[in-house]
Design a protein around this motif. Structure first.
Motif, mmCIF file in Angstrom:
data_model
loop_
_atom_site.group_PDB
_atom_site.id
_atom_site.type_symbol
_atom_site.label_atom_id
_atom_site.label_comp_id
_atom_site.label_asym_id
_atom_site.label_seq_id
_atom_site.Cartn_x
_atom_site.Cartn_y
_atom_site.Cartn_z
ATOM 1 N N VAL A 31 28.272 32.556 48.355
ATOM 2 C CA VAL A 31 26.858 32.669 47.774
ATOM 3 C C VAL A 31 27.054 32.147 46.332
ATOM 4 O O VAL A 31 27.988 31.994 45.788
ATOM 5 N N LEU A 32 25.841 31.807 45.720
ATOM 6 C CA LEU A 32 25.901 31.491 44.393
ATOM 7 C C LEU A 32 25.657 32.616 43.469
ATOM 8 O O LEU A 32 24.987 33.805 43.762
ATOM 9 N N LYS A 33 26.606 32.746 42.509
ATOM 10 C CA LYS A 33 26.594 33.957 41.738
ATOM 11 C C LYS A 33 25.165 33.869 40.967
ATOM 12 O O LYS A 33 24.871 33.147 40.543
ATOM 13 N N ASN A 34 25.003 35.319 40.857
ATOM 14 C CA ASN A 34 23.580 35.702 40.104
ATOM 15 C C ASN A 34 23.609 37.183 39.781
ATOM 16 O O ASN A 34 24.442 37.888 40.493
ATOM 17 N N LYS A 35 22.454 37.670 39.309
ATOM 18 C CA LYS A 35 22.621 39.206 38.648
ATOM 19 C C LYS A 35 22.532 39.959 40.022
ATOM 20 O O LYS A 35 23.424 41.091 39.931
ATOM 21 N N GLY A 36 21.731 39.794 40.969
ATOM 22 C CA GLY A 36 21.939 40.541 42.152
ATOM 23 C C GLY A 36 23.157 40.530 42.755
ATOM 24 O O GLY A 36 23.707 41.622 43.377
ATOM 25 N N VAL A 37 24.008 39.288 42.796
ATOM 26 C CA VAL A 37 25.277 39.127 43.434
ATOM 27 C C VAL A 37 26.274 40.088 42.793
ATOM 28 O O VAL A 37 27.159 40.878 43.078
ATOM 29 N N ASP A 38 26.071 40.071 41.222
ATOM 30 C CA ASP A 38 27.038 40.776 40.427
ATOM 31 C C ASP A 38 26.944 42.285 40.802
ATOM 32 O O ASP A 38 28.011 43.063 40.830
ATOM 33 N N GLN A 39 25.723 42.909 40.953
ATOM 34 C CA GLN A 39 25.293 44.440 41.473
ATOM 35 C C GLN A 39 26.201 44.534 42.722
ATOM 36 O O GLN A 39 26.882 45.508 43.107
ATOM 37 N N LEU A 40 26.158 43.491 43.857
ATOM 38 C CA LEU A 40 26.794 43.529 45.162
ATOM 39 C C LEU A 40 28.183 43.847 44.976
ATOM 40 O O LEU A 40 29.077 44.609 45.566
ATOM 41 N N LEU A 41 28.624 42.930 43.944
ATOM 42 C CA LEU A 41 30.387 42.874 43.731
ATOM 43 C C LEU A 41 30.652 44.276 43.256
ATOM 44 O O LEU A 41 31.705 44.811 43.578
ATOM 45 N N GLU A 42 29.937 44.707 42.473
ATOM 46 C CA GLU A 42 30.217 46.100 41.705
ATOM 47 C C GLU A 42 30.028 47.202 42.777
ATOM 48 O O GLU A 42 31.260 48.151 42.890
ATOM 49 N N ILE A 43 29.113 47.038 43.633
ATOM 50 C CA ILE A 43 29.208 48.099 44.852
ATOM 51 C C ILE A 43 30.521 47.884 45.680
ATOM 52 O O ILE A 43 31.027 48.966 46.053
ATOM 53 N N GLU A 44 30.729 46.523 46.044
ATOM 54 C CA GLU A 44 31.999 46.448 46.837
ATOM 55 C C GLU A 44 33.081 46.973 46.174
ATOM 56 O O GLU A 44 34.123 47.452 46.769
ATOM 57 N N ARG A 45 33.215 46.731 44.984
ATOM 58 C CA ARG A 45 34.475 47.188 44.100
ATOM 59 C C ARG A 45 34.566 48.659 44.137
ATOM 60 O O ARG A 45 35.709 49.180 44.562
#
Ligand SMILES: Cc1cc2nc3c(=O)[nH]c(=O)nc-3n(C[C@H](O)[C@H](O)[C@H](O)COP(=O)(O)O)c2cc1C
Length: 336
Positions: free
Chosen positions: A238-252
């Motif tokens: 996917v393209l990085k964006n603020k929603g994806v940053d949140q998603l990655l944080e949850i994944e971590r």
């Protein structure tokens, strides 16, 4: 240019536009088919088989050339009514279907009875061989670079395409990371009979998406995509964006215990927000590394004509130049 793919689908150029959720509407599919490629309507973006039938009719009004429909077989508890979608495709006189996701095996008899050519999208050689075995006419070999779901093997096209060529008897197109004439010639060199593009076709005048999406693709570099949902074995680029940053944080935070409902907000219902409303920070939407090769927003016809004429130039001048000693020392740059 003639290849096994142009002959299979009755098209002028060996270029396919892959199905794309909330992008593959009749406007884009017709533009690609009118330009001599194979345009594809995304079946499941149409909420019901009746709506798909209307979209097919709309596309038929816009082009006399062959076009196809994408059917993505998703793992889900409430499966879409695939037999009814196939009936809409058959009754609409569509002769090409791009299948993706799970194996289309159970639907092959219905598709073949309607004399529909089936091209299955696969991210591995073993799945490509299975597609060949169950009667698919061609495969779209989707490398690790691709926008969307690259699978879990992480094999890029420099390896995957020649591996597919060594094993397959049916023709295949290269998919993932394809953007220009260089991609096409490289794909043909590695044994493919054409190429499938997703992300590149979004940045065209006819793609019926919000201008913010096209702008984001022109601005993005090859470093701006990221893989999500790996822990769910449903990896998506996917393209990085603020929603994806949140998603990655949850994944971590969740690690291996991640469940789909943990990231519901960042993945569900994102496509209409991005593609229609232009909300670029809404969450995860598929985008290929090829964004790094997108620098303009041409018409589909300009894009396809440019690819075909530059491909001829690369083959006739650059490649033969190596053989007859008239080679250029400059790297092959894209014209645009
Ligand atoms: C925004 C977007 C949505 C997509 N949606 C689908 C889809 O619904 N079904 C499908 O089979 N592939 C889908 N794909 C994958 C494309 O059909 C194609 O295989 C992929 O984009 C090729 O990689 P590329 O983006 O590097 O060209 C999507 C790709 C993008 C970029």
């Amino acid at each position: 240019m003639k290849t096994a793919i142009t002959e299979l689908f009755g098209i002028q150029h060996p270029i396919i536009q892959g199905g794309m959720h909330f992008v593959g509407f009749a406007e884009l599919a017709a533009a690609v088919s009118n330009a001599g490629g194979l345009g594809i309507i995304t079946g499941l973006t149409q909420k019901t088989p009746e709506l798909l039938a209307k979209e097919i009719a709309r596309c038929r009004d816009m082009t006399d050339n062959p076009f196809g429909v994408n059917l993505t077989f998703l793992p889900s508890f409430t499966a879409p009514p695939y037999p009814e979608y196939i009936a809409a495709i058959r009754e609409g006189g569509v002769k090409a279907v791009e299948t993706a996701g799970r194996s289309p095996e159970q639907y092959m008899p219905a598709l073949k009875a309607a004399r529909i050519k089936v091209i299955h999208k696969c991210t591995s050689v073993r799945h490509s061989l299975k597609a060949e075995k169950i009667g698919c006419d061609a495969v779209s070999v989707d490398g690790f670079e691709c926008g969307g779901h690259p699978g879990e093997d992480d094999i890029p096209n420099m390896i995957l395409l020649p591996r597919a060529a060594d094993e397959l008897n049916i023709p295949f197109v290269a998919s993932g990371g394809m953007a220009d004439a260089r991609s096409l010639v490289a794909a043909l060199s590695m044994g493919a009979a054409g190429m499938n593009m997703g992300t590149r076709f979004i940045a065209t005048k006819e793609a019926p998406v919000h201008p913010n999406v096209k702008k984001a693709l022109v601005e993005a570099s090859e470093l701006d995509t990221v893989l999500v949902m790996r822990a769910l074995r449903n990896t998506e680029r996917v393209l990085k964006n603020k929603g994806v940053d949140q998603l990655l944080e949850i994944e971590r935070e969740k690690g291996a215990s991640l469940k789909i409902h943990d990231i519901h907000e960042q993945v569900a219902g994102v496509y209409p927000k991005v593609m229609i409303d232009g909300e670029m920070d809404a969450g995860a939407w598929s985008c290929g590394m090829v964004a790094g090769l997108i620098n303009d927003i041409p018409t589909v016809k300009e894009l396809i004509n440019r690819i075909m004429s530059e491909a001829e130039q690369i083959i006739r001048q650059r490649l033969t130049g190596f053989l007859d000693g008239t080679f250029e020392t400059k790297p092959a740059r894209a014209v645009a």
